[in-house]
Design an enzyme around this catalytic site. Structure first.
Site, short mmCIF file in Angstrom:
data_model
loop_
_atom_site.label_atom_id
_atom_site.label_comp_id
_atom_site.label_asym_id
_atom_site.label_seq_id
_atom_site.Cartn_x
_atom_site.Cartn_y
_atom_site.Cartn_z
N CYS A 134 0.83 -0.95 0.39
CA CYS A 134 0.27 -0.11 -0.02
C CYS A 134 0.59 1.35 0.17
O CYS A 134 0.65 2.20 -0.52
CB CYS A 134 -0.86 0.19 1.23
N CYS A 135 1.97 1.54 0.66
CA CYS A 135 2.18 2.50 0.75
C CYS A 135 3.71 2.61 -0.50
O CYS A 135 3.38 4.05 -1.21
CB CYS A 135 3.69 2.14 2.30
N CYS A 175 -1.44 6.52 8.72
CA CYS A 175 -3.09 5.97 8.55
C CYS A 175 -3.57 5.24 8.97
O CYS A 175 -3.00 4.72 10.23
CB CYS A 175 -2.95 5.88 6.59
N CYS A 220 -3.80 1.68 9.92
CA CYS A 220 -2.71 0.73 9.44
C CYS A 220 -1.89 1.87 10.82
O CYS A 220 -0.89 0.99 10.87
CB CYS A 220 -1.81 0.49 8.36
N CYS A 233 7.77 2.32 5.54
CA CYS A 233 6.98 2.17 4.67
C CYS A 233 7.39 2.48 3.48
O CYS A 233 6.60 2.95 2.18
CB CYS A 233 6.55 3.97 4.90
FE1 SF4 Z 1 -1.56 2.58 3.28
FE2 SF4 Z 1 -1.00 2.42 5.72
FE3 SF4 Z 1 1.24 3.24 4.24
FE4 SF4 Z 1 -1.49 5.09 4.06
S1 SF4 Z 1 0.53 3.96 6.22
S2 SF4 Z 1 -0.73 4.20 2.33
S3 SF4 Z 1 -2.52 3.04 5.00
S4 SF4 Z 1 0.35 0.98 4.43
#
Ligand code: SF4
Length: 223
Positions: free
Chosen positions: A111-112, A193, A196, A218
């Site tokens: 995701c990151c 975020c 998570c 991340c």
């Molecule tokens: Fe995705 Fe979590 Fe990274 Fe935000 S902090 S971009 S929700 S993995």
């Protein structure tokens, strides 16, 4: 600001990084501002305003990049507003493009990378260097972080706070009355975020509340 960018090899950067180990963060910021001028920016997660406070003493009006994933805590967005009001900066909010299914649901492991790194890549277009608030004390994965290095984009990455302890940050915050994300007081010692990020676990380090143990970084600092 006009400036001439000196040719800096990776060996030059490594030597500079070593030389900064015994110098204050202000010296690192001074060097970076003098070297890269307007083609230098600051990135911040809005956990606090320490780096912004430090940098704007040297370079008022510097561009500060905040990546808005659309999934931040309200407190983080409020901190961004507070920092923007308080300091002479050009705040650039780099918004993450939203896919039909959010990355944290479709691909939480990446995701990151899929969201934040792409937004940072775009924000850094035209830059020669960027500063981050990364500290070695953040996590074991950051224990060897250099103060100056070249990232995978070929840009110079500067971590003026790399050698700072948690106590150094607390002392600077108190001395300069720096804004801090209210979530820190609730135990969120590293703030990403909503989906998570949890309060840090007792005695397990600041980043123990991130990603539910799926990973430790991340992607923004994997250089
Ligand atoms: Fe995705 Fe979590 Fe990274 Fe935000 S902090 S971009 S929700 S993995």
């Amino acid at each position: 600001m006009t400036f001439t960018v000196p040719p800096l090899t990776d060996d030059d950067l490594a030597r500079l990084s070593v030389s900064f180990e015994t110098q204050p963060a202000e010296a690192v910021v001074n060097w970076a501002v003098g070297c890269f001028g307007d083609r230098l920016c600051v990135t911040t997660s809005m956990t606090d305003g320490v780096l912004v406070d430090l940098v704007t003493r040297v370079r008022p009006g510097i561009e500060v990049v905040f990546i808005d994933t659309g999934l931040h805590f309200d407190e983080t967005l409020e901190t961004a507003q507070t920092v923007n009001r308080r300091y002479p900066i050009e705040l650039r909010v780099a918004r993450v493009a939203e896919p039909a299914v959010p990355f944290h649901l479709s691909d939480p492991v990446n995701c990151c990378s899929a969201a934040k790194v792409a937004a940072l890549d775009k924000a850094l277009e035209g830059k020669l260097a960027w500063m981050s608030g990364l500290r070695r004390a953040d996590a074991p994965s950051r224990a060897d972080a250099p103060i100056v290095s070249r990232d995978t984009r070929g840009l110079v990455k500067v971590n003026p706070l790399a050698t700072w302890s948690d106590g150094d940050v607390a002392e600077y915050v108190a001395r300069h009355d720096v804004p801090v994300n209210p979530l820190v007081a609730e135990g969120y010692l590293s703030i990403g975020c909503r989906p998570c990020t949890r309060p840090a676990l007792e005695g397990a380090g600041a980043r123990s509340g991130r990603w539910d143990g799926v990973r430790t970084e991340c992607g923004l600092h994997l250089d």
